[in-house]
Design a protein around this motif. Structure first.
Motif, PDB file in Angstrom:
ATOM      1  N   UNK A 342      56.441  91.971 -54.140  1.00  0.00           N
ATOM      2  CA  UNK A 342      55.749  91.933 -55.433  1.00  0.00           C
ATOM      3  C   UNK A 342      54.609  92.945 -55.380  1.00  0.00           C
ATOM      4  N   UNK A 343      54.816  94.155 -55.849  1.00  0.00           N
ATOM      5  CA  UNK A 343      53.802  95.205 -55.737  1.00  0.00           C
ATOM      6  C   UNK A 343      52.555  94.853 -56.543  1.00  0.00           C
ATOM      7  N   UNK A 344      51.405  95.326 -56.051  1.00  0.00           N
ATOM      8  CA  UNK A 344      50.166  95.110 -56.798  1.00  0.00           C
ATOM      9  C   UNK A 344      49.720  96.385 -57.514  1.00  0.00           C
ATOM     10  N   UNK A 345      50.614  97.369 -57.576  1.00  0.00           N
ATOM     11  CA  UNK A 345      50.401  98.603 -58.333  1.00  0.00           C
ATOM     12  C   UNK A 345      51.734  99.000 -58.967  1.00  0.00           C
ATOM     13  N   UNK A 346      51.736  99.851 -59.980  1.00  0.00           N
ATOM     14  CA  UNK A 346      53.005 100.334 -60.528  1.00  0.00           C
ATOM     15  C   UNK A 346      53.881 100.955 -59.445  1.00  0.00           C
ATOM     16  N   UNK A 347      55.187 100.828 -59.620  1.00  0.00           N
ATOM     17  CA  UNK A 347      56.120 101.250 -58.580  1.00  0.00           C
ATOM     18  C   UNK A 347      56.010 102.735 -58.270  1.00  0.00           C
ATOM     19  N   UNK A 348      55.659 103.549 -59.259  1.00  0.00           N
ATOM     20  CA  UNK A 348      55.515 104.985 -59.012  1.00  0.00           C
ATOM     21  C   UNK A 348      54.488 105.249 -57.918  1.00  0.00           C
ATOM     22  N   UNK A 349      53.396 104.479 -57.913  1.00  0.00           N
ATOM     23  CA  UNK A 349      52.365 104.646 -56.880  1.00  0.00           C
ATOM     24  C   UNK A 349      52.808 104.039 -55.558  1.00  0.00           C
ATOM     25  N   UNK A 350      53.426 102.867 -55.614  1.00  0.00           N
ATOM     26  CA  UNK A 350      53.922 102.230 -54.393  1.00  0.00           C
ATOM     27  C   UNK A 350      54.921 103.140 -53.692  1.00  0.00           C
TER      28      UNK A 350
END
Length: 424
Positions: A342-350
């Motif tokens: 569960x990312x805590x940032x948008x997927x583009x940044x992850x």
């Protein structure tokens, strides 16, 4: 007089999701580069096409590249599959992890109209931290915190709305945003990407239609719609260029704007300048979608498709959409055996920060357009699986299948997979 020598317009941005906030930062970075060099060379990588599309301002050549070095190369094989998607320290990862916007954002204020959803709020807070690190003023509004919250929010924003020369919005379908648009005198309006919804917004604007989300079923003529109709109509007029009113759409989507609307391609230059390139794992990652939660796709059919994709392509991790339900994600983990992240940032940044799989699988969604841009030059392969019409629920909008097919068909630099088999 150069634009950067003149007073920069006071800009007020309204966001309700992490992706919208990310794209405001992308727009601010592109706008700053455009001010410094009004006639830059074309941006690298895919760019939206269509009448009215502007040359890619702000790419000179690749803002994410290090001067004197060649294009990014994927890391060596054998990178460990650890640490990906856990949030971490967003400012400490990457080759150029220091802030890159600088004084260019001194006149920008981002107003977060905070939603109720805890996952969305968490990602918004992390994105707000990144924006503040870049020198942006961020104003957090509990815009939905009780019956009196909208009145307090609108009242508190009346002064900034009057002073703003330029308004940036992330969701033209939002009633909150539509109400705020009726209160501003700004002559410059900018719409930044809110994912694939931008495609539908441009289409409806070109046809002069009411602004209705693509997955919404029914006539949209309920009691609340009727009461709000005058506000929505006024907002739509504000979003239509005319006279001295200018409208810009900042998008990574393949949109064809109506006459008078300027399209500026979003090449994710800020993301590439700020983070990465990522370490690559040997595995395959699968990106989740909220199509079940929005009532478009049947839950069991969706889980069958996820399981088939995981078996066929060897996926081991499932990057959850912020709106996916806990029960559904539990089934993805318990029944299919994928590690749910569960990312805590948008997927583009992850993904840009990594580690990330060499192959990323997705259903039709925004990321099939944005990840190839954010990961340009890294060697990551993005593949999209079509949605079988048999997966759609009875309540799905009649437009759903055509819209989802369009999302897939217009994506560039992605590999197209056939629909996973569905159980009769």
């Amino acid at each position: 007089m150069p634009r950067d020598a003149a007073r920069r317009p006071e800009t007020l941005a309204f966001v309700e999701s992490p992706v919208q906030l990310l794209n405001v930062l992308e727009w601010a970075y592109t706008d700053a580069l455009r001010a410094a060099d009004p006639d830059p060379p074309p941006a690298p990588g895919p760019a939206p096409a269509g009448p009215g599309a502007a040359p890619a301002p702000g790419a000179t050549p690749d803002p994410g590249a290090v001067p004197g070095q060649g294009p990014e190369q994927p890391p060596a094989d054998g990178a460990d599959d650890t640490g990906g998607g856990d949030g971490g320290d967003a400012t400490a990862t990457g080759t150029s992890g220091a802030p890159v916007l600088g004084a260019a954002v001194s006149s920008l204020t981002i107003v977060v109209l905070s939603p109720h959803d805890p996952m969305t709020r968490g990602q918004l807070r992390r994105m707000a931290e990144l924006a503040r690190d870049e020198g942006v003023t961020v104003r957090w509004e509990e815009a939905r915190g009780g019956a009196g919250a909208p009145f307090r929010t609108v009242g508190g924003l009346s002064g900034p709305l009057r002073r703003a020369d330029r308004i940036v919005i992330g969701d033209p379908f939002s009633r909150y945003v539509q109400l705020l648009l009726t209160l501003t005198r700004a002559r410059d309006l900018v719409v930044v990407d809110d994912g694939t919804a931008t495609m539908e917004f441009i289409s409806q604007l070109a046809r002069g239609e009411r602004l209705v989300r693509w997955h919404r079923r029914g006539s949209g003529r309920g009691a609340r719609d009727v009461v709000f109709a005058p506000v929505s109509a006024t907002a739509r007029r504000r979003l239509t260029p005319g006279g001295d009113r200018r409208v810009e759409v900042f998008s990574s989507m393949p949109v064809e704007p109506p006459p008078g609307v300027t399209v500026t391609p979003n090449s994710f230059a800020w993301t590439r300048a700020r983070f990465g390139p990522p370490r690559l794992t040997q595995g395959t990652d699968l990106v989740g979608t909220s199509l079940v939660e929005t009532g478009v796709v049947d839950l069991d059919r969706y889980l069958e498709a996820v399981a088939e994709l995981a078996r066929t392509h060897g996926a081991t991790r499932y990057f959850a959409h912020r709106r996916e339900s806990a029960d559904k994600l539990h089934r993805v983990s318990a029944e299919i055996g994928l590690e749910v992240v569960r990312p805590d940032l948008p997927l583009e940044l992850i993904a840009r920060r990594g580690p990330i799989g060499r192959t990323i699988l997705s259903f039709p969604s925004t990321v099939v357009h944005t990840l190839p841009l954010a990961l340009a030059g890294t060697g990551v392969r993005v593949a999209v699986c079509d949605v079988d019409p048999a997966w759609l629920t009875r309540d799905a909008s009649p437009r759903a299948q055509g819209f989802l097919s369009g999302v897939t068909g217009t994506a560039r630099d992605v590999h197209r997979l056939k629909s996973a088999p569905s159980t009769p």
